[in-house]
Each structure stands twice: as structure tokens, then as C-alpha cells.
Design a protein around this motif. Structure first.
Motif, PDB file in Angstrom:
ATOM      1  N   SER A  86      10.739  15.488  -1.656  1.00  0.00           N
ATOM      2  CA  SER A  86      11.506  15.532  -0.405  1.00  0.00           C
ATOM      3  C   SER A  86      11.062  16.738   0.428  1.00  0.00           C
ATOM      4  CB  SER A  86      13.010  15.654  -0.700  1.00  0.00           C
ATOM      5  OG  SER A  86      13.461  14.614  -1.527  1.00  0.00           O
ATOM      6  N   HIS A  87      11.440  16.740   1.695  1.00  0.00           N
ATOM      7  CA  HIS A  87      11.257  17.938   2.513  1.00  0.00           C
ATOM      8  C   HIS A  87      12.251  18.996   2.042  1.00  0.00           C
ATOM      9  CE1 HIS A  87       8.674  15.993   5.550  1.00  0.00           C
ATOM     10  NE2 HIS A  87       9.438  14.932   5.375  1.00  0.00           N
ATOM     11  N   ILE A  88      11.809  20.227   1.915  1.00  0.00           N
ATOM     12  CA  ILE A  88      12.710  21.316   1.511  1.00  0.00           C
ATOM     13  C   ILE A  88      12.681  22.391   2.579  1.00  0.00           C
ATOM     14  CG2 ILE A  88      13.170  23.109  -0.197  1.00  0.00           C
ATOM     15  CD1 ILE A  88      12.054  21.285  -2.315  1.00  0.00           C
ATOM     16  N   PHE A 122      10.886  19.363  11.801  1.00  0.00           N
ATOM     17  CA  PHE A 122       9.628  18.841  11.252  1.00  0.00           C
ATOM     18  C   PHE A 122       8.404  19.497  11.891  1.00  0.00           C
ATOM     19  CE2 PHE A 122      12.257  15.028  10.087  1.00  0.00           C
ATOM     20  CZ  PHE A 122      12.162  15.248   8.713  1.00  0.00           C
ATOM     21  N   ASN A 123       8.577  20.154  13.019  1.00  0.00           N
ATOM     22  CA  ASN A 123       7.456  20.852  13.662  1.00  0.00           C
ATOM     23  C   ASN A 123       7.334  22.314  13.235  1.00  0.00           C
ATOM     24  OD1 ASN A 123       6.420  18.713  15.111  1.00  0.00           O
ATOM     25  ND2 ASN A 123       7.684  19.094  16.926  1.00  0.00           N
ATOM     26  N   ILE A 124       8.158  22.744  12.281  1.00  0.00           N
ATOM     27  CA  ILE A 124       8.116  24.143  11.832  1.00  0.00           C
ATOM     28  C   ILE A 124       6.709  24.577  11.415  1.00  0.00           C
ATOM     29  CG2 ILE A 124       8.868  25.723   9.999  1.00  0.00           C
ATOM     30  CD1 ILE A 124      11.618  24.444  10.147  1.00  0.00           C
ATOM     31  N   PRO A 125       5.952  23.776  10.634  1.00  0.00           N
ATOM     32  CA  PRO A 125       4.622  24.235  10.212  1.00  0.00           C
ATOM     33  C   PRO A 125       3.641  24.464  11.369  1.00  0.00           C
ATOM     34  CG  PRO A 125       5.379  22.400   8.838  1.00  0.00           C
ATOM     35  CD  PRO A 125       6.315  22.494   9.994  1.00  0.00           C
ATOM     36  N   TYR A 126       3.972  23.930  12.558  1.00  0.00           N
ATOM     37  CA  TYR A 126       3.038  24.042  13.684  1.00  0.00           C
ATOM     38  C   TYR A 126       3.597  24.888  14.820  1.00  0.00           C
ATOM     39  CZ  TYR A 126       2.086  19.779  11.100  1.00  0.00           C
ATOM     40  OH  TYR A 126       1.886  18.883  10.084  1.00  0.00           O
ATOM     41  N   ALA A 127       4.811  25.447  14.611  1.00  0.00           N
ATOM     42  CA  ALA A 127       5.487  26.125  15.715  1.00  0.00           C
ATOM     43  C   ALA A 127       4.934  27.507  15.990  1.00  0.00           C
ATOM     44  CB  ALA A 127       6.984  26.214  15.433  1.00  0.00           C
ATOM     45  N   SER A 128       4.367  28.166  14.968  1.00  0.00           N
ATOM     46  CA  SER A 128       3.897  29.539  15.149  1.00  0.00           C
ATOM     47  C   SER A 128       2.791  29.817  14.154  1.00  0.00           C
ATOM     48  CB  SER A 128       5.056  30.524  14.955  1.00  0.00           C
ATOM     49  OG  SER A 128       5.574  30.416  13.650  1.00  0.00           O
ATOM     50  N   ALA A 129       2.153  30.949  14.340  1.00  0.00           N
ATOM     51  CA  ALA A 129       1.026  31.309  13.467  1.00  0.00           C
ATOM     52  C   ALA A 129       1.468  31.534  12.029  1.00  0.00           C
ATOM     53  CB  ALA A 129       0.334  32.560  14.003  1.00  0.00           C
ATOM     54  N   LEU A 173       9.220  25.243   6.119  1.00  0.00           N
ATOM     55  CA  LEU A 173       9.379  23.878   5.625  1.00  0.00           C
ATOM     56  C   LEU A 173       8.337  23.576   4.549  1.00  0.00           C
ATOM     57  CD1 LEU A 173      11.010  21.227   6.073  1.00  0.00           C
ATOM     58  CD2 LEU A 173       9.137  20.486   7.565  1.00  0.00           C
ATOM     59  N   MET A 174       8.823  23.170   3.367  1.00  0.00           N
ATOM     60  CA  MET A 174       7.936  22.691   2.305  1.00  0.00           C
ATOM     61  C   MET A 174       7.885  21.170   2.404  1.00  0.00           C
ATOM     62  SD  MET A 174       9.164  25.049  -0.929  1.00  0.00           S
ATOM     63  CE  MET A 174       7.987  24.252  -2.023  1.00  0.00           C
ATOM     64  N   GLU A 175       6.695  20.647   2.629  1.00  0.00           N
ATOM     65  CA  GLU A 175       6.558  19.207   2.771  1.00  0.00           C
ATOM     66  C   GLU A 175       6.535  18.534   1.401  1.00  0.00           C
ATOM     67  OE1 GLU A 175       3.145  18.636   5.258  1.00  0.00           O
ATOM     68  OE2 GLU A 175       4.340  18.930   7.076  1.00  0.00           O
ATOM     69  N   PRO A 176       6.946  17.265   1.329  1.00  0.00           N
ATOM     70  CA  PRO A 176       7.025  16.601   0.018  1.00  0.00           C
ATOM     71  C   PRO A 176       5.657  16.390  -0.594  1.00  0.00           C
ATOM     72  CG  PRO A 176       7.438  15.041   1.808  1.00  0.00           C
ATOM     73  CD  PRO A 176       7.409  16.401   2.422  1.00  0.00           C
ATOM     74  N   ARG A 177       5.673  16.312  -1.925  1.00  0.00           N
ATOM     75  CA  ARG A 177       4.446  15.973  -2.642  1.00  0.00           C
ATOM     76  C   ARG A 177       4.033  14.565  -2.253  1.00  0.00           C
ATOM     77  NH1 ARG A 177       4.973  15.155  -9.008  1.00  0.00           N
ATOM     78  NH2 ARG A 177       6.352  13.547  -8.173  1.00  0.00           N
ATOM     79  N   ARG A 178       2.805  14.434  -1.842  1.00  0.00           N
ATOM     80  CA  ARG A 178       2.324  13.134  -1.391  1.00  0.00           C
ATOM     81  C   ARG A 178       1.551  12.430  -2.503  1.00  0.00           C
ATOM     82  NH1 ARG A 178       5.295  12.159   3.121  1.00  0.00           N
ATOM     83  NH2 ARG A 178       5.116  13.859   4.636  1.00  0.00           N
ATOM     84  N   ALA A 179       1.704  11.100  -2.558  1.00  0.00           N
ATOM     85  CA  ALA A 179       0.884  10.325  -3.484  1.00  0.00           C
ATOM     86  C   ALA A 179      -0.549  10.345  -2.982  1.00  0.00           C
ATOM     87  CB  ALA A 179       1.398   8.888  -3.558  1.00  0.00           C
ATOM     88  N   PRO A 180      -1.540  10.286  -3.878  1.00  0.00           N
ATOM     89  CA  PRO A 180      -2.936  10.295  -3.447  1.00  0.00           C
ATOM     90  C   PRO A 180      -3.221   9.155  -2.489  1.00  0.00           C
ATOM     91  CG  PRO A 180      -2.765  10.526  -5.824  1.00  0.00           C
ATOM     92  CD  PRO A 180      -1.398  10.216  -5.316  1.00  0.00           C
ATOM     93  N   VAL A 181      -3.935   9.481  -1.443  1.00  0.00           N
ATOM     94  CA  VAL A 181      -4.304   8.455  -0.458  1.00  0.00           C
ATOM     95  C   VAL A 181      -5.210   7.443  -1.140  1.00  0.00           C
ATOM     96  CG1 VAL A 181      -5.402   8.023   1.745  1.00  0.00           C
ATOM     97  CG2 VAL A 181      -4.120  10.134   1.395  1.00  0.00           C
ATOM     98  N   GLN A 182      -4.868   6.157  -1.058  1.00  0.00           N
ATOM     99  CA  GLN A 182      -5.616   5.142  -1.774  1.00  0.00           C
ATOM    100  C   GLN A 182      -6.671   4.451  -0.915  1.00  0.00           C
ATOM    101  OE1 GLN A 182      -5.294   4.579  -5.025  1.00  0.00           O
ATOM    102  NE2 GLN A 182      -3.800   6.226  -5.088  1.00  0.00           N
ATOM    103  N   ALA A 183      -6.487   4.476   0.393  1.00  0.00           N
ATOM    104  CA  ALA A 183      -7.427   3.718   1.205  1.00  0.00           C
ATOM    105  C   ALA A 183      -7.620   4.362   2.550  1.00  0.00           C
ATOM    106  CB  ALA A 183      -6.926   2.285   1.384  1.00  0.00           C
ATOM    107  N   MET A 236      15.916  17.729   2.121  1.00  0.00           N
ATOM    108  CA  MET A 236      16.177  16.950   3.325  1.00  0.00           C
ATOM    109  C   MET A 236      15.399  15.636   3.276  1.00  0.00           C
ATOM    110  SD  MET A 236      15.765  18.445   7.173  1.00  0.00           S
ATOM    111  CE  MET A 236      13.988  18.553   7.015  1.00  0.00           C
ATOM    112  N   ALA A 237      16.047  14.537   3.675  1.00  0.00           N
ATOM    113  CA  ALA A 237      15.407  13.228   3.736  1.00  0.00           C
ATOM    114  C   ALA A 237      14.616  13.104   5.033  1.00  0.00           C
ATOM    115  CB  ALA A 237      16.457  12.131   3.626  1.00  0.00           C
TER     116      ALA A 237
END
Length: 654
Positions: free
Chosen positions: A221-223, A292-299, A318-328, A243-244
Motif C-alpha cells: 500500500s501507499h504509506i 500522490f505528487n509528494i515524490p515530485y513536489a520538491s528536490a 510518501l512510500m510507494e507500494p511494492r510493485r509486482a515485476p513488470v511482465q510485458a 493509504m489505499a
């Protein structure tokens, strides 16, 4: 004048105070937590301070059941418990982690004090519930769900008045009691104020364990991480909110729930579709897009928000959720799989080394791999081959240390028919020719004889090989990856390795860290376990206590030893899960920290430890395991002592 025993004074104080809480002992102020607990002990549990019950230990199977239910917590808490113990061990404290029913599921203490610890209940499997043990740090902490110190005569039972115990609750992400972290000592100064720092220290580690558990549970999840300081939000992460995708809050750590309470918000105990959902916009004066724009809002990837109710300023990351490996890819074609990516998870040394390896995998450079025995040099060499432009050709491996010197030359270079007595009638293509177009892996290159080093140098320089008995050389296109656990430079200085060959092989150097130095041991254990168990119809589960032991072991044999240990566990386990008891003996955790040398354990032996050790070994017919059990030492320690005192078993027992 008759002297009243201290235990009698304590019993009278407990009984009188429980009967009338307004009576503070000795005219002093009294902790209301202790006062309420004394009353519960007499009025609710029917306990008698004059008849203290001995420590109660649950049966082994019951303990295993409790550990199984606390499996995920034990796995997460292991590092924190061990780190806390290292801070306090020299002061005579032990560390207990209990579940929410007061059963000690993890324990660290000095092995030399084992008898005293068991006598007072400070040991694995002890039941510290208040209705049995009376007023005590763990049991009262569970009842009150507050941190506290139970010092000397705060204890209900006279059996425990010599102890000082400090306990702090650990809550799950929904705010329910999960466990208790406790430190206790058999001896301490008489003043309760002496434990003030102990209380703060345990609070700090309990919070660390609680937050690590929170991050594990909500890694998908987003934390939202919050702090009142911009400089510390990325480090301290005091408030944690899961956060969902729609911005609704799923869970919070203890500090996060306190923040929500201050803002008149409360998360449902059991989130469901029918329960009202709290959105992050109800907490802060912001839009969901702003979060959701926190990672891009400032340096520094941090943004400031104000709460609605109190207009208080908080800084957020903001800690973004663990993503599954991109398959395609977008074109629906599968992404090319890089074998190098499977060798590590989040270890910094490995990631840095693998990033360099990816740049080298298709370059026409020979590569030299360094690392201790068993660190996975051949696997890295194979991954380099499979990830590069030679992956369709052969990967040929030879261990220079394992092959007899008389065969290395013919195996490497091949031979013509009739070249020597015993040769095949049709001759043989050497390994160098077999690797034509691909990769030749020379493991333990430091063990190659000097006269063959000269021939190998010519192959690398001319890209041609001369089989034994041949009249003309044969052109080859090979890339050589060599590996050694020895220091080649020292060998060059000693005249044991050709310097010119070293520079031919050392187009680039990659160093593999030892397993004990890696931060991704958990990933390696799980990956190897999956590989080894996938052939079984019903592969067992690796339980948390076994994983903790594997993570805590030093692994002198590195990944090779880890593989052997997992194979052993798979072969010997009888049920559907592998527990700590299924592991090889050298991997089993000791009650206290592992010691690198045996000097700290000299107290276990007599004034003449060499004589006692040899006598014990002889008595057990040189059975090291039996001697280790009698002396309460590990087998590796016995072997170290045998080496120190030059104790050698008779030939008949070797």
C-alpha cells in the motif's frame, strides 16, 4: 528486638494497600498502575502474596504453538531484540519478547546465568500473565496496555521482589495489543528512578519493532510518513499512515492513531465495505493529487500539510507500494529477463557490483571474480554469460583446484589421437575449444600450475589453442571468466602466479561480498528454499523461528553452506513446516549472542580447561556433540577449544 523479614513487610504492604488504596506504602506516593494491579491480584484472581507461585513454563508444544502464531512478529522483531540486547547485556539485563497472552516467545540472556533466569521465570516459554504471576511488568503491561517499570517491591509476589522489569506494549496496525517487549535484571539499585533510562530505551525499540511490523504488513500500500520536522521525516518517520489508491486510510501506527484522535478521527478496528472510510483529505487541508505528487513536489521529496482541526504543520514523505515485476511491454512482448537481477535483492554492495556487471556482460573483456569460498562465483559467472551477447553459445566451467594436475592440460587444451598412453583413439576436443564462441569459466584459477599458466596466456593472447600432439593451432573465440578466493597479487609476489597472465585475466574485477555482510540474506534464503523445494509435491513451509535462526547465523561457508543447511532441513523435517529444530546443529541459536572466540566461555570449564575438555571427550568416546551438551557449549566452540589446546582424537576415532 525481633527483626521482621523483608518479605513479611512486603506482604503486609500489599495486603493493606489492596484493601485500602488510599494507604500509600511508607507514606510515599504510589504508582496507580501498580495499585490497580495489586487490587486485581487479590480481588479478581484470588492470589496470596504470602504464597508465591513458582514460575510457570508452558510445555514445549504449547510454546511452539505460541511461536507459530507470533511467527511474523518474531521474524520482524529479531534484529531489534538482538540490537537491544547488545546495548544492555553488560549491565546484567535480559530481553524477553512475549505474545499478547504473556508467553515468552523470544529470549536473550547470558547463558552462564541460565539457572538463575529459569528460577525466576526470565526464560523462553515462561508465562508472565498477571492472573498467574501477579503484578509484574509484562502481565500488568498487558492489562493496562501501557509502558511501565515494575521495580523490586512493586511486584505482587515476594518471589519476584529482587527483580526490576521494564515492559512496553507493541500494537498491531489496527491498535490491538500484539506483543510486549521487556528487559529485566536479577540485581539493580534500590531506587526505581535508576530504571528511567531503561524505560526510554525499551520504548524506542518497541516503537522500532512496531513500525517495522507495520511497514511489512502494508508494503503493498501507499504509506504516508509524517514528522513535525522536514529534516527528520525521511529518517524518523514518526507517524505512519497506510493509504489505499482512493486516498482512504487503512491503518496507522500508534503515533499515527494518536494524531488522528487529536483531529477527532478514528479508524475502524476492522475495515470493511460497510464501515465509514476516512480519507486523507479529512486529515489534511489538501487534495488527493497533492499527496500522490509528494515524490515530485520538491528536490527532497517532502511536502508540508496542515491539519484541518488544529492547523498544525506536518511534513510528509510518501512510500510507494511494492510493485509486482513488470511482465510485458506495451507491445505485449515479454521483457528480456536478466539473470543478474536474480542474484540479489536490496543489498547495496551487490547492487553496485551487479550494475557494473550489466555494463560488462557483452563487452569483449575477460573478468576476474573475487570472493570467499561459497559466495556464488560460478553462479555470477553463469549469469554474466546468460545476460550477454554470448548467451546462445556454450558456458564451460572447470574447477582448477578439483582436477588433478596431470589432467588439467589435456582437459583444457585437448589432444590428438595417440598423443599419449591411454588417450582416446579419436582424440578429444579440449574445454577451450568446447567454449568457442561462448564463455570459459576457470574457477580457483590460483591453483593452476605455473607451466599451464604459460600455455593459457598464449591462448588469451593469440586466441588460438594447440592441442597435445597437434601440428598447428586452432583458432578460438572465447571469453574467460576466472575466479579465486585467494589474493592473486600476493601469489604474484610469492612467485606462484604469472603477473602477465593476471593482467590478461583482469580486464575487469568483480568482488562478491560474504553472506554475513549482505543485507538481503532473507531474499537469498527464500530464493534458495524455493529452488530446493519446488521438486516436492507438497513443499514444507519455512517457519519464522527457523528463518530467524538462519538470519542470525554467521555462515562461514557462505551460500554453499546455506544451500546445504536448507537441503538438510528439507530432508529431515517430518511435518509440513520446517522449524528451528530441523536445522543443522551449528545453525541453532544459543540463548545469548554468538561469540567469535571461545575466551568468553572459559568460565564453563574448570581451572584446567584443556584437561577437563579432553577428559569429557574421552568419557564420551570423542563424540563432540555429547561433550558439547554436557559442557553447555556449541559444537563449533568445542572444535575451537580443541584447536586452541591442540587436542587431537586418537586415529581410531577420527
Amino acid at each position: 528486638m525481633r527483626i521482621i523479614p523483608p518479605s513479611s513487610v512486603h506482604i503486609d504492604t500489599v495486603l493493606s494497600h489492596a484493601a485500602d488504596p488510599a494507604l500509600a506504602p511508607l507514606g510515599q506516593g504510589f504508582d496507580p498502575l501498580i495499585s490497580r494491579s495489586w487490587q486485581r491480584c487479590i480481588q479478581d484472581y484470588g492470589l496470596d502474596p504470602a504464597k508465591p507461585a513458582p514460575p510457570r513454563f508452558v510445555p514445549r508444544q504449547v510454546l511452539l504453538d505460541h511461536q507459530d502464531q507470533a511467527d511474523e512478529l518474531i521474524n520482524v522483531a529479531r534484529a531489534g531484540v538482538e540490537q537491544l540486547y547488545r546495548h544492555i547485556a553488560e549491565l546484567g539485563y535480559v530481553v524477553l519478547l512475549t505474545d499478547n497472552r504473556g508467553i515468552t516467545v523470544q529470549f536473550l540472556g547470558d547463558p552462564d546465568d541460565k539457572a538463575s533466569h529459569r528460577k525466576t521465570g526470565l526464560y523462553l516459554g515462561a508465562d508472565w500473565s498477571e492472573d498467574h504471576a501477579g503484578t509484574c511488568a509484562v502481565g500488568t503491561c498487558i492489562k493496562e496496555q501501557q509502558a511501565l517499570t515494575c521495580h523490586h517491591h512493586d511486584h505482587f509476589s515476594a518471589h519476584h521482589v529482587s527483580l526490576t522489569c521494564t515492559a512496553v506494549p507493541i500494537f498491531n496496525p489496527q491498535g490491538q495489543l500484539l506483543a510486549v517487549l521487556d528487559i529485566s535484571a536479577l540485581q539493580s539499585p534500590p531506587s526505581k528512578d535508576s530504571q528511567t533510562f531503561a524505560l526510554q530505551l525499551v520504548k524506542q525499540y518497541a516503537r522500532m519493532i512496531e513500525d517495522a511490523y507495520f511497514l511489512r504488513r502494508y508494503r503493498d500500500s501507499h504509506i504516508l510518513c509524517l514528522d513535525s520536522s522536514r529534516e527528520f521525516v525521511l529518517i524518523n518517520r514518526h507517524y505512519l499512515l497506510a493509504m489505499a489508491e482512493d486516498g482512504s486510510l487503512l491503518a496507522a501506527n500508534t503515533a499515527g492513531r494518536q494524531l488522528l484522535a487529536e483531529c477527532a478521527l478514528e479508524l475502524p478496528l476492522r475495515p470493511s465495505a460497510l464501515a465509514p472510510r476516512i480519507g486523507v483529505q479529512q486529515l489534511f487541508d489538501c487534495e488527493l493529487e497533492d499527496v500522490f505528487n509528494i515524490p515530485y513536489a520538491s528536490a527532497d521529496h517532502v511536502r508540508a500539510f496542515r491539519t484541518h482541526r488544529q492547523n498544525a504543520l506536518y511534513f510528509a514523505a510518501l512510500m510507494e507500494p511494492r510493485r509486482a515485476p513488470v511482465q510485458a511491454l506495451a507491445s505485449s512482448r515479454e521483457l528480456p529477463r536478466c539473470a543478474l537481477d536474480e542474484l540479489a535483492d536490496d543489498d547495496p554492495l551487490m547492487r553496485k557490483m551487479l550494475a557494473r556487471a550489466k555494463r560488462l556482460c557483452s563487452e569483449p573483456l575477460n573478468v576476474l571474480l573475487n570472493g570467499e569460498t561459497g559466495t556464488g562465483k560460478e553462479r555470477l559467472a553463469r549469469a554474466l554469460h546468460e545476460s550477454g551477447n554470448r548467451s546462445q553459445a556454450a558456458f564451460v566451467a572447470i574447477n582448477c583446484a578439483a582436477m588433478p594436475e596431470s589432467l588439467i592440460e589435456s582437459e583444457l587444451f585437448g589432444y590428438q589421437p595417440g598423443s599419449f598412453t591411454g588417450a582416446r583413439g579419436k582424440g578429444m576436443r579440449g574445454l577451450i575449444q568446447q567454449a568457442d564462441g561462448g564463455t570459459l569459466f576457470l574457477d580457483e584459477i590460483g591453483d593452476m600450475p605455473l607451466h599451464l599458466q604459460t600455455r593459457l596466456l598464449r591462448v588469451l593472447a593469440e586466441q588460438e589453442v594447440m592441442p597435445l600432439g597437434a601440428d598447428k593451432p586452432i583458432k578460438v573465440d572465447i571469453r574467460v571468466i576466472a575466479a579465486s578466493h585467494r589474493d592473486i597479487r600476493q601469489m604474484i609476489e610469492a612467485g606462484q602466479f604469472r603477473e602477465d597472465l593476471y593482467y590478461r585475466l583482469n580486464g575487469a574485477t568483480l568482488k562478491l561480498p560474504a553472506l554475513r555482510e549482505r543485507a538481503d540474506k532473507g531474499y537469498l534464503i527464500e530464493r534458495l528454499f524455493t529452488e530446493l523445494s519446488e521438486q516436492r509435491q507438497r513443499p514444507p513451509r519455512l517457519r519464522g523461528d527457523a528463518m530467524s535462526a538462519l538470519l542470525g547465523y554467521a555462515w562461514p561457508g557462505n551460500i554453499r553452506e546455506l544451500r546445504n543447511a536448507l537441503q538438510y532441513a528439507l530432508a529431515t523435517c517430518e511435518g509440513d513446516e520446517i522449524t528451528v529444530d530441523d536445522l543443522p546443529e551449528q545453525c541453532l541459536p544459543s540463548p545469548g549472542p554468538r561469540l567469535p572466540v571461545p575466551t568468553e566461555q572459559v568460565r564453563t570449564l574448570s581451572a584446567d580447561p584443556a584437561a577437563q575438555l579432553e577428559a569429557t571427550l574421552r568419557r564420551h568416546r570423542w563424540n563432540v556433540s555429547a561433550a558439547a551438551r554436557e559442557l553447555s557449549l556449541s559444537r563449533p566452540t568445542i572444535y575451537r577449544w580443541m584447536k586452541v589446546y591442540n587436542i587431537v582424537p586418537p586415529k581410531a576415532w577420527e
